[in-house]
Scaffold this motif. Sequence first.
Motif, PDB file in Angstrom:
ATOM      1  N   PHE A 183     -23.234  70.535   0.082  1.00  0.00           N
ATOM      2  CA  PHE A 183     -22.476  69.549   1.101  1.00  0.00           C
ATOM      3  C   PHE A 183     -23.320  68.462   1.391  1.00  0.00           C
ATOM      4  CE2 PHE A 183     -20.681  73.776   1.916  1.00  0.00           C
ATOM      5  CZ  PHE A 183     -19.435  73.665   1.854  1.00  0.00           C
ATOM      6  N   GLN A 184     -22.706  67.509   1.433  1.00  0.00           N
ATOM      7  CA  GLN A 184     -23.233  66.170   1.889  1.00  0.00           C
ATOM      8  C   GLN A 184     -22.702  65.430   3.177  1.00  0.00           C
ATOM      9  OE1 GLN A 184     -23.361  62.897  -1.180  1.00  0.00           O
ATOM     10  NE2 GLN A 184     -24.542  61.676  -0.202  1.00  0.00           N
ATOM     11  N   ARG A 185     -23.785  65.258   4.168  1.00  0.00           N
ATOM     12  CA  ARG A 185     -23.290  64.299   5.562  1.00  0.00           C
ATOM     13  C   ARG A 185     -22.385  63.108   5.002  1.00  0.00           C
ATOM     14  NH1 ARG A 185     -28.561  66.221   6.856  1.00  0.00           N
ATOM     15  NH2 ARG A 185     -28.195  68.086   7.985  1.00  0.00           N
ATOM     16  N   VAL A 186     -21.570  62.800   5.794  1.00  0.00           N
ATOM     17  CA  VAL A 186     -20.660  61.502   5.550  1.00  0.00           C
ATOM     18  C   VAL A 186     -20.994  60.605   6.809  1.00  0.00           C
ATOM     19  CG1 VAL A 186     -18.499  60.538   5.678  1.00  0.00           C
ATOM     20  CG2 VAL A 186     -19.125  62.563   4.407  1.00  0.00           C
ATOM     21  N   ASP A 187     -21.593  59.353   6.386  1.00  0.00           N
ATOM     22  CA  ASP A 187     -21.635  58.506   7.371  1.00  0.00           C
ATOM     23  C   ASP A 187     -20.263  57.513   7.641  1.00  0.00           C
ATOM     24  OD1 ASP A 187     -22.291  55.974   8.768  1.00  0.00           O
ATOM     25  OD2 ASP A 187     -24.406  56.234   8.348  1.00  0.00           O
ATOM     26  N   GLN A 188     -19.622  57.554   8.559  1.00  0.00           N
ATOM     27  CA  GLN A 188     -18.520  56.715   8.763  1.00  0.00           C
ATOM     28  C   GLN A 188     -18.597  55.272   8.554  1.00  0.00           C
ATOM     29  OE1 GLN A 188     -15.340  57.785   8.914  1.00  0.00           O
ATOM     30  NE2 GLN A 188     -15.921  59.952   9.370  1.00  0.00           N
ATOM     31  N   ASN A 189     -19.834  54.647   8.457  1.00  0.00           N
ATOM     32  CA  ASN A 189     -19.805  53.330   8.403  1.00  0.00           C
ATOM     33  C   ASN A 189     -20.490  52.826   6.981  1.00  0.00           C
ATOM     34  OD1 ASN A 189     -19.140  52.645  10.909  1.00  0.00           O
ATOM     35  ND2 ASN A 189     -21.111  53.454  11.692  1.00  0.00           N
ATOM     36  N   LYS A 190     -20.733  53.941   6.265  1.00  0.00           N
ATOM     37  CA  LYS A 190     -21.166  53.663   4.901  1.00  0.00           C
ATOM     38  C   LYS A 190     -20.344  53.814   3.824  1.00  0.00           C
ATOM     39  CE  LYS A 190     -26.256  53.966   5.614  1.00  0.00           C
ATOM     40  NZ  LYS A 190     -27.266  54.695   5.692  1.00  0.00           N
ATOM     41  N   LYS A 191     -20.155  53.103   2.796  1.00  0.00           N
ATOM     42  CA  LYS A 191     -19.342  53.404   1.630  1.00  0.00           C
ATOM     43  C   LYS A 191     -19.922  54.666   0.871  1.00  0.00           C
ATOM     44  CE  LYS A 191     -16.432  49.213   0.412  1.00  0.00           C
ATOM     45  NZ  LYS A 191     -16.073  48.625  -0.314  1.00  0.00           N
ATOM     46  N   MET A 192     -18.794  55.683   0.596  1.00  0.00           N
ATOM     47  CA  MET A 192     -19.413  56.795  -0.428  1.00  0.00           C
ATOM     48  C   MET A 192     -18.883  56.550  -1.616  1.00  0.00           C
ATOM     49  SD  MET A 192     -17.131  59.265   1.930  1.00  0.00           S
ATOM     50  CE  MET A 192     -16.183  60.223   0.688  1.00  0.00           C
ATOM     51  N   HIS A 193     -19.524  57.398  -2.817  1.00  0.00           N
ATOM     52  CA  HIS A 193     -19.060  57.265  -3.898  1.00  0.00           C
ATOM     53  C   HIS A 193     -18.850  58.734  -4.337  1.00  0.00           C
ATOM     54  CE1 HIS A 193     -20.203  56.428  -8.418  1.00  0.00           C
ATOM     55  NE2 HIS A 193     -19.249  57.051  -8.284  1.00  0.00           N
ATOM     56  N   THR A 194     -17.344  58.966  -4.882  1.00  0.00           N
ATOM     57  CA  THR A 194     -16.940  60.196  -4.986  1.00  0.00           C
ATOM     58  C   THR A 194     -15.670  60.439  -5.995  1.00  0.00           C
ATOM     59  OG1 THR A 194     -16.579  62.465  -4.081  1.00  0.00           O
ATOM     60  CG2 THR A 194     -15.391  60.302  -3.227  1.00  0.00           C
ATOM     61  N   LYS A 195     -15.461  61.513  -6.482  1.00  0.00           N
ATOM     62  CA  LYS A 195     -14.366  61.502  -7.614  1.00  0.00           C
ATOM     63  C   LYS A 195     -13.210  62.038  -6.870  1.00  0.00           C
ATOM     64  CE  LYS A 195     -17.070  63.094 -11.755  1.00  0.00           C
ATOM     65  NZ  LYS A 195     -17.060  62.069 -12.333  1.00  0.00           N
ATOM     66  N   VAL A 196     -12.113  61.460  -7.188  1.00  0.00           N
ATOM     67  CA  VAL A 196     -10.796  61.688  -6.669  1.00  0.00           C
ATOM     68  C   VAL A 196      -9.627  62.010  -7.686  1.00  0.00           C
ATOM     69  CG1 VAL A 196      -8.563  60.784  -5.352  1.00  0.00           C
ATOM     70  CG2 VAL A 196     -11.125  60.327  -4.767  1.00  0.00           C
ATOM     71  N   ALA A 197      -8.855  63.108  -7.409  1.00  0.00           N
ATOM     72  CA  ALA A 197      -7.936  63.633  -8.400  1.00  0.00           C
ATOM     73  C   ALA A 197      -6.783  62.567  -8.654  1.00  0.00           C
ATOM     74  CB  ALA A 197      -7.150  64.871  -7.978  1.00  0.00           C
ATOM     75  N   LEU A 198      -6.098  62.707  -9.883  1.00  0.00           N
ATOM     76  CA  LEU A 198      -5.341  61.854 -10.347  1.00  0.00           C
ATOM     77  C   LEU A 198      -3.987  62.583 -10.314  1.00  0.00           C
ATOM     78  CD1 LEU A 198      -6.612  59.984 -13.308  1.00  0.00           C
ATOM     79  CD2 LEU A 198      -6.329  59.234 -10.796  1.00  0.00           C
ATOM     80  N   HIS A 199      -2.747  62.318  -9.800  1.00  0.00           N
ATOM     81  CA  HIS A 199      -1.682  63.117  -9.724  1.00  0.00           C
ATOM     82  C   HIS A 199      -0.449  62.219 -10.591  1.00  0.00           C
ATOM     83  CE1 HIS A 199      -1.650  65.820  -6.050  1.00  0.00           C
ATOM     84  NE2 HIS A 199      -2.758  66.153  -6.925  1.00  0.00           N
ATOM     85  N   PHE A 200      -0.020  62.620 -11.880  1.00  0.00           N
ATOM     86  CA  PHE A 200       0.987  61.936 -12.836  1.00  0.00           C
ATOM     87  C   PHE A 200       2.137  62.300 -12.313  1.00  0.00           C
ATOM     88  CE2 PHE A 200      -3.127  62.559 -14.843  1.00  0.00           C
ATOM     89  CZ  PHE A 200      -3.448  61.265 -15.396  1.00  0.00           C
ATOM     90  N   VAL A 201       3.060  61.197 -12.170  1.00  0.00           N
ATOM     91  CA  VAL A 201       4.376  61.228 -11.743  1.00  0.00           C
ATOM     92  C   VAL A 201       5.343  60.240 -12.772  1.00  0.00           C
ATOM     93  CG1 VAL A 201       3.832  61.856  -9.468  1.00  0.00           C
ATOM     94  CG2 VAL A 201       4.319  59.385 -10.023  1.00  0.00           C
ATOM     95  N   ASN A 202       6.730  60.598 -12.603  1.00  0.00           N
ATOM     96  CA  ASN A 202       7.528  59.828 -13.863  1.00  0.00           C
ATOM     97  C   ASN A 202       7.496  59.944 -15.195  1.00  0.00           C
ATOM     98  OD1 ASN A 202       8.877  59.297 -11.408  1.00  0.00           O
ATOM     99  ND2 ASN A 202       7.638  57.380 -10.703  1.00  0.00           N
ATOM    100  N   ALA A 203       6.615  60.845 -15.736  1.00  0.00           N
ATOM    101  CA  ALA A 203       6.692  60.666 -17.183  1.00  0.00           C
ATOM    102  C   ALA A 203       8.044  61.083 -17.754  1.00  0.00           C
ATOM    103  CB  ALA A 203       5.657  61.956 -17.610  1.00  0.00           C
ATOM    104  N   GLU A 204       8.817  61.784 -17.091  1.00  0.00           N
ATOM    105  CA  GLU A 204      10.173  62.133 -17.680  1.00  0.00           C
ATOM    106  C   GLU A 204      11.133  61.033 -17.841  1.00  0.00           C
ATOM    107  OE1 GLU A 204      10.387  62.525 -13.478  1.00  0.00           O
ATOM    108  OE2 GLU A 204       8.977  63.464 -14.959  1.00  0.00           O
TER     109      GLU A 204
END
Length: 199
Positions: free
Chosen positions: A90-111
Amino acid sequence: MKVVAFKRELQGSGASRRLRNSGQTPGIVYGGTEPAITISLDHNALYHALKKEAFHSSILDLEIDGVSQQVLLRDFQVHAFKQLVLHADFQRVDQNKKMHTKVALHFVNAEVSPAVKLHGATISHVANEIDVSCLPKDLPEFITVDLANIDVGHSLHVGDLVLPAGVTAVTHGANLTIATASVPAGHVSAEAAAAEEKK
């Protein structure tokens, strides 16, 4: 999301093995201005939390011996064939500093996209997550990818995504492909079939 942990004094593989045998998972918390500390977590609670997508991309409240701090899950190791979490970072988070991380993608409206509706195309998800940079308060649980306008032979790229306020994609100069639409080999589109019938 809240995670409860305890400080771990004993180090080494023997101590870690004893921990795992008692239903605990060893871990570490690092980052920020404080030194790294080793911790132990309840294995079953951690195992079930890891199955939730939000656990991987949300700021977590990690309570260590009654004191809470904000962290991000950075890494975890799972046994090759047993349902066993071997370690968590786990990495501590500083509320005042930008962080670099991965975020999941949710795909919608293909149909409802022209690719699927008119041409019976298949939409391939080339990426399921992207790298982002933002302040902790702006971190989204996931990013929605709207496929409503994708047509055959077209692709969606990171540059096409509508990102939440305060969130930037980290692409290292490349406009990475997120999804592509293509007609499966041997498949005839509705338009082509109708044209054939008129002949």
